[in-house]
Design a protein around this motif. Structure first.
Motif, PDB file in Angstrom:
ATOM      1  N   LEU A 194       9.739  -0.568   7.537  1.00  0.00           N
ATOM      2  CA  LEU A 194      10.314   0.391   8.472  1.00  0.00           C
ATOM      3  C   LEU A 194      11.045   1.517   7.738  1.00  0.00           C
ATOM      4  O   LEU A 194      11.042   2.670   8.191  1.00  0.00           O
ATOM      5  N   GLN A 195      11.653   1.195   6.602  1.00  0.00           N
ATOM      6  CA  GLN A 195      12.380   2.208   5.831  1.00  0.00           C
ATOM      7  C   GLN A 195      11.461   3.340   5.380  1.00  0.00           C
ATOM      8  O   GLN A 195      11.877   4.496   5.296  1.00  0.00           O
ATOM      9  N   HIS A 196      10.205   2.997   5.099  1.00  0.00           N
ATOM     10  CA  HIS A 196       9.270   4.025   4.641  1.00  0.00           C
ATOM     11  C   HIS A 196       8.964   5.037   5.747  1.00  0.00           C
ATOM     12  O   HIS A 196       8.611   6.180   5.455  1.00  0.00           O
ATOM     13  N   PHE A 197       9.093   4.615   7.008  1.00  0.00           N
ATOM     14  CA  PHE A 197       8.791   5.506   8.120  1.00  0.00           C
ATOM     15  C   PHE A 197      10.039   6.175   8.698  1.00  0.00           C
ATOM     16  O   PHE A 197       9.924   7.057   9.546  1.00  0.00           O
ATOM     17  N   SER A 198      11.216   5.742   8.253  1.00  0.00           N
ATOM     18  CA  SER A 198      12.451   6.271   8.831  1.00  0.00           C
ATOM     19  C   SER A 198      12.794   7.654   8.288  1.00  0.00           C
ATOM     20  O   SER A 198      13.572   8.384   8.903  1.00  0.00           O
ATOM     21  N   LEU A 199      12.216   8.040   7.159  1.00  0.00           N
ATOM     22  CA  LEU A 199      12.540   9.337   6.559  1.00  0.00           C
ATOM     23  C   LEU A 199      12.025  10.481   7.423  1.00  0.00           C
ATOM     24  O   LEU A 199      12.721  11.469   7.658  1.00  0.00           O
TER      25      LEU A 199
ATOM     26  N   SER B  25       4.684   4.835  18.041  1.00  0.00           N
ATOM     27  CA  SER B  25       5.430   3.729  18.643  1.00  0.00           C
ATOM     28  C   SER B  25       6.065   4.182  19.950  1.00  0.00           C
ATOM     29  O   SER B  25       6.367   5.368  20.133  1.00  0.00           O
ATOM     30  N   ARG B  26       6.226   3.239  20.850  1.00  0.00           N
ATOM     31  CA  ARG B  26       6.986   3.500  22.079  1.00  0.00           C
ATOM     32  C   ARG B  26       8.491   3.471  21.803  1.00  0.00           C
ATOM     33  O   ARG B  26       9.287   3.826  22.677  1.00  0.00           O
ATOM     34  N   TYR B  27       8.855   3.009  20.595  1.00  0.00           N
ATOM     35  CA  TYR B  27      10.259   2.754  20.292  1.00  0.00           C
ATOM     36  C   TYR B  27      10.749   3.656  19.152  1.00  0.00           C
ATOM     37  O   TYR B  27      10.002   3.999  18.243  1.00  0.00           O
ATOM     38  N   SER B  28      12.030   3.976  19.206  1.00  0.00           N
ATOM     39  CA  SER B  28      12.657   4.759  18.145  1.00  0.00           C
ATOM     40  C   SER B  28      13.015   3.846  16.972  1.00  0.00           C
ATOM     41  O   SER B  28      12.929   2.615  17.071  1.00  0.00           O
ATOM     42  N   ILE B  29      13.438   4.445  15.869  1.00  0.00           N
ATOM     43  CA  ILE B  29      13.829   3.668  14.681  1.00  0.00           C
ATOM     44  C   ILE B  29      14.940   2.663  14.999  1.00  0.00           C
ATOM     45  O   ILE B  29      14.822   1.473  14.653  1.00  0.00           O
TER      46      ILE B  29
ATOM     47  N   LEU C 169       0.833  -1.203   0.000  1.00  0.00           N
ATOM     48  CA  LEU C 169       0.000   0.000   0.000  1.00  0.00           C
ATOM     49  C   LEU C 169       0.867   1.252   0.000  1.00  0.00           C
ATOM     50  O   LEU C 169       0.565   2.229  -0.696  1.00  0.00           O
ATOM     51  N   LEU C 170       1.945   1.238   0.770  1.00  0.00           N
ATOM     52  CA  LEU C 170       2.857   2.372   0.799  1.00  0.00           C
ATOM     53  C   LEU C 170       3.652   2.509  -0.494  1.00  0.00           C
ATOM     54  O   LEU C 170       3.861   3.610  -1.000  1.00  0.00           O
ATOM     55  N   ARG C 171       4.069   1.388  -1.014  1.00  0.00           N
ATOM     56  CA  ARG C 171       4.969   1.394  -2.174  1.00  0.00           C
ATOM     57  C   ARG C 171       4.218   1.586  -3.491  1.00  0.00           C
ATOM     58  O   ARG C 171       4.643   2.359  -4.347  1.00  0.00           O
ATOM     59  N   ASP C 172       3.103   0.877  -3.658  1.00  0.00           N
ATOM     60  CA  ASP C 172       2.396   0.870  -4.939  1.00  0.00           C
ATOM     61  C   ASP C 172       1.010   1.500  -4.893  1.00  0.00           C
ATOM     62  O   ASP C 172       0.326   1.566  -5.901  1.00  0.00           O
TER      63      ASP C 172
END
Length: 474
Positions: free
Chosen positions: A313-318, A295-299, A271-274
């Motif tokens: 996860l890469q899609h949200f790391s930006l 999230s309670r957690y960092s990247i 869904l994120l990619r295409d």
């Protein structure tokens, strides 16, 4: 083939029967008594995507087992001897109502010679029906969201940002809101991640569309697929629109990325990619959804979890930002108290206010439950207070009040001091004491009302400042 000018006496319908059947709008599929394919017309080819040259002579049982056809009305007729009507989805994505009818030799209906199946395409009708239902469900969600927003006041989506860290967070939100990219908001529970996600949505191009949230821990695992993707429907039940289709054009907020089941991470990655997703019917559905996750957690911490899809996860790391706990942006405490109390006064047509001692107590309180705890406490104190003035006794924080009083009596304030360093020493002492007492990060963090990631981050910070011992060097 033209029949114009032919002598009617020499005209025989059976000579043109195949041409007539090929011009039917509905598909026609005929098998013999053994379920072997003997004929299919051109409309059936268009609906099913199958070719006559590939199908003639093929047995229906073999076609079903090979997955060429999802189900067979012919086989049902051969088993029951009665006409059968059902819905079918073809590999072209087209839907149809099929009616399979037995044909007998003679009037006694004992000698079955063939099965004729009529295939009427309903893809467009189904799509219209599904779109209407999607709109109805979306309207219901809008009305529920509007009602919730009405109860909480329209301004509630705006952020109270007095502390420098809060102002920087709002600046970040204003920059990413129009970009229409995935965002990760991380921090302690109750720190305001969902409110920040709403703020981003409200200041984006999607502000007129739906803002929907999902907490995977609140959805039974057996119901998750239906909850997200809906149900295709059949002759007895209407199709149900899932959360993803309902969020089309809007924003989907995921409460906790770490709680996302592994078996759906691939779907959300697609869904994120295409910008499309494979629905339960088996076809690709184009969906235009912006995703924001909390999230309670960092990247870096999420990267250590084997259950998290690395590509997802890469899609949200930006665009990733920490929403700090309330005790680390104390300048926001009093403005937030006033904000929530004004909301309460507006809804109840009252004029409640806190006295000075209450403000002092609330300012000194550590707020382990962050903004959510503060909001609940303000509302509770406003309800139980007898008059317009809310006193310390209405807060039910007697232990904290006594500790604040004791600190005032025991401590002499110097004329000059580095306040940040004094606060750091104070907090470092608590961290070290908790770790020595419990011997592990998880329990030590819980005893201080914080999560493990915050405990580790603070400990590393104070170790660098020389305020705590470096446990690794022991």
């Amino acid at each position: 083939m033209s029949v114009q000018g032919r002598n009617p006496e020499n005209f025989h319908v059976e000579d043109y029967l195949e041409a007539v059947l090929d011009n039917f709008h509905d598909g026609i599929y005929i098998t013999d008594r053994e379920a072997n394919t003997v004929y299919l017309n051109h409309s059936y080819e268009l609906i099913s995507g199958l070719r006559k040259s590939e199908m003639i002579g093929k047995n229906m049982k073999d076609l079903v087992e090979a997955g060429v056809i999802s189900m067979s009305g012919t086989l049902a007729v051969l088993q029951s001897g009665e006409p059968v009507t059902s819905e079918q989805i073809f590999r072209t994505g087209k839907r149809a109502v099929i009616t399979s009818t037995p044909v007998f030799d003679g009037e006694d209906h004992t000698n079955l010679v063939m099965v004729v199946t009529l295939v009427r395409e309903i893809t467009e009708i189904y799509s219209i029906r599904k779109e209407l239902q999607r709109k109805e469900q979306q309207n219901r969600r809008y009305m529920q969201e509007l009602e919730r927003m009405r109860r909480e006041l329209d301004g509630d989506v705006e952020l109270v940002a007095v502390a420098e860290a809060s102002r920087k967070l709002v600046e970040f939100a204003n920059k990413v809101a129009p970009v229409d990219m995935p965002v990760l908001l991380w921090g302690e529970k109750g720190s305001g991640k969902c409110r920040m996600a709403k703020y981003i949505h409200a200041h984006s191009k999607r502000s007129e569309a739906a803002f929907l949230r999902v907490d995977f821990t609140a959805v039974p695992k057996g119901d998750l697929e239906t909850y997200l993707f809906g149900t295709p429907g059949n002759a007895e039940h209407e199709p149900q629109i899932g959360l993803l289709e309902s969020a089309d054009g809007g924003t989907l907020y995921i409460e906790e990325l770490a709680d996302m089941p592994e078996d759906i991470q691939g779907d959300l990655l697609a869904l994120l990619r295409d910008r499309c997703c494979v629905m339960k019917e088996g076809y690709l559905q184009k969906l235009n959804i912006r995703m924001i996750v909390g999230s309670r957690y960092s990247i870096p911490q999420l990267e250590q979890m084997s259950s998290i899809n690395r590509q997802l996860l890469q899609h949200f790391s930006l665009f990733s930002v920490e929403v700090l706990p309330l005790r680390e942006r104390r300048e926001d405490i009093i403005p937030l108290i006033d904000f929530f109390l004004n909301q309460y006064n507006y809804k109840t047509d009252q004029d409640k206010h806190f006295d000075r001692e209450s403000y002092q107590c609330l300012s000194a309180y550590p707020w382990p439950g962050n903004i959510q705890e503060l909001r609940n406490l303000v509302q509770r104190a406003a309800i139980i207070s007898a008059g317009d003035v809310i006193s310390v006794q209405d807060l039910f924080l007697h232990d904290q009040v006594e500790k604040v009083g004791q600190r005032k009596e025991m401590f002499t304030y110097p004329d000059q001091t580095d306040l940040k360093m004094e606060v750091a020493k104070f907090e470092a002492g608590y961290l070290e004491h908790a770790f020595q007492r419990y011997g592990n990060i998880r329990e030590a963090a819980a005893s201080l009302g914080m999560d493990s990631s915050t405990f580790v981050r603070k400990r590393q910070k104070y170790e660098q400042l020389g305020l705590m011992k470096n446990e690794k060097k022991k």
